[in-house]
Enzyme design. Structure first.
Site, short mmCIF file in Angstrom:
data_model
loop_
_atom_site.label_atom_id
_atom_site.label_comp_id
_atom_site.label_asym_id
_atom_site.label_seq_id
_atom_site.Cartn_x
_atom_site.Cartn_y
_atom_site.Cartn_z
N ASP A 131 38.88 42.16 -38.86
CA ASP A 131 39.91 42.50 -37.58
C ASP A 131 41.28 41.77 -37.77
O ASP A 131 41.31 40.65 -38.60
CB ASP A 131 39.31 42.62 -36.27
CG ASP A 131 38.41 41.43 -36.03
OD1 ASP A 131 38.47 40.22 -36.61
OD2 ASP A 131 37.51 41.39 -35.37
N ASP A 148 30.00 39.82 -24.46
CA ASP A 148 29.68 41.20 -23.91
C ASP A 148 28.91 42.07 -25.41
O ASP A 148 28.97 43.11 -25.00
CB ASP A 148 30.93 41.83 -23.73
CG ASP A 148 31.98 41.97 -24.80
OD1 ASP A 148 31.71 41.78 -25.90
OD2 ASP A 148 33.05 42.37 -24.49
N HIS A 172 30.02 42.68 -28.28
CA HIS A 172 31.03 43.24 -29.25
C HIS A 172 30.78 42.92 -30.72
O HIS A 172 30.55 41.56 -30.86
CB HIS A 172 32.36 43.27 -28.83
CG HIS A 172 33.05 41.94 -28.87
ND1 HIS A 172 33.90 41.69 -27.97
CD2 HIS A 172 33.34 40.94 -29.66
CE1 HIS A 172 34.31 40.43 -28.05
NE2 HIS A 172 33.87 40.02 -29.23
N GLU A 196 34.38 46.96 -28.80
CA GLU A 196 34.19 46.53 -27.51
C GLU A 196 33.01 47.49 -26.90
O GLU A 196 32.73 48.55 -27.40
CB GLU A 196 35.40 46.58 -26.54
CG GLU A 196 36.44 45.63 -27.17
CD GLU A 196 36.22 44.32 -26.84
OE1 GLU A 196 35.19 43.93 -26.44
OE2 GLU A 196 37.35 43.46 -26.53
P1 PGA Z 1 33.50 33.26 -30.95
O1 PGA Z 1 34.17 34.94 -30.99
O2 PGA Z 1 33.03 33.08 -32.45
O3 PGA Z 1 35.07 32.57 -30.84
O4 PGA Z 1 32.78 33.20 -30.01
C1 PGA Z 1 33.35 35.94 -31.47
C2 PGA Z 1 33.92 37.27 -30.89
O5 PGA Z 1 34.19 37.10 -29.84
O6 PGA Z 1 33.55 38.19 -31.81
#
Ligand code: PGA
Length: 276
Positions: free
Chosen positions: A72, A140, A142, A147
């Site tokens: 992304d 969450d 995702h 999302e």
């Molecule tokens: P993080 O983010 O590795 O910084 O926890 C992961 C994400 O939100 O996909």
């Protein structure tokens, strides 16, 4: 599905890096045979990238014949902004290894036609096929920026971020919510599902509920990572903290398989040896 449980973050990162190293070395990539690797950003994969850089420095692995595709990128953030995923990938990984920048594909969040950009990226992914897609998840559940409520057959597209994600990302933008991009380009759940193999890194107690939803309950678009229950080759790599919401029985079962899983990361001959 495999669930690999390591004591703590550094060990989980090392396990994941060794797995990636072994997969690439065993594939024996060359000018006519590129290994294709999907990659995430975020804080979780940093330890894994650090280890891969070490393996590269010690001559155990080359990325010369590896093509990477990132999950992304933010929309509208200048490419050279320190928080863009272009900057992240370059600073934390690519500049330390021997990948040809032309082989490192990242969505362009400043493309004049974002829809077209997504379609072209999806097309590239389809034509190459991904050998191993590495991902992280949010609390969450995702995966990439899919999302809660994202279609589980979604493809690469423009996506508006959930409020929780914008708040979580504010730490990278001086805790100023107004500076956090609210839109991204992201691969879809379906895009990642097309990979031959998927490895998802989940560490920390704040991800424990998401891991529980990912593996102990049913497939549900409100926890998009749960889609990988239906992928033929998924490995979840986590630390102890991330298992806090799992049943003792689940944890014991998968820990009992660690001697099998650890064979996957046994040291290999170097790439040089494979070519001789
Ligand atoms: P993080 O983010 O590795 O910084 O926890 C992961 C994400 O939100 O996909």
């Amino acid at each position: 599905m495999r669930l690999v449980i390591l004591d703590e973050y550094n060990l989980a990162s090392e396990w994941a890096a060794k797995y990636i190293r072994n997969r690439i070395v065993q594939f024996m990539p060359g000018p006519d045979k590129f290994f294709t690797l999907g990659l995430p950003t975020g804080s979780t994969p940093l330890g894994c990238y650090k280890k891969l850089i070490e393996y590269h420095t010690s001559g155990d692995i080359s990325f010369k014949y590896v093509k990477t595709f990132n999950m992304d990128e933010y929309v509208g953030l200048p490419r050279d902004h320190p928080e863009s995923y272009h900057s992240y990938m370059w600073n934390n990984f690519f500049k330390h290894i021997d990948i040809d920048p032309a082989n490192a594909h990242i969505l362009d969040g400043n493309a004049p036609d974002l829809q077209k950009e997504c379609e072209a990226f999806e097309q590239k992914l389809r034509s190459w096929g991904i050998d191993l897609f590495v991902g992280g998840i949010g609390p969450d559940g995702h995966i990439a920026f899919n999302e809660p409520g994202s279609s589980l057959v979604s493809r690469t597209r423009v996506k508006t971020l959930a409020k929780d994600t914008i708040v979580a990302n504010a730490r990278f933008f001086g805790n100023d919510l107004s500076k956090v991009p609210t839109m991204t380009l992201t691969v879809g759940v379906g895009t990642v599902m097309d990979a031959r193999e998927v490895m998802i890194l989940i560490t920390g107690a704040h991800k424990a509920f998401a891991l529980y939803k990912a593996i102990e309950e049913g497939v549900n678009h409100m926890w998009t990572v749960s889609a990988f229950q239906q992928h033929p080759r998924t490995i979840f790599v986590c630390d102890e903290d991330a298992t806090l919401e799992l049943r003792v029985k689940t944890v014991k079962y998968f820990k009992g398989l660690m001697h099998v899983h650890n064979k996957l990361v046994d040291p290999l001959h170097s790439m040089k040896d494979y070519k001789n």
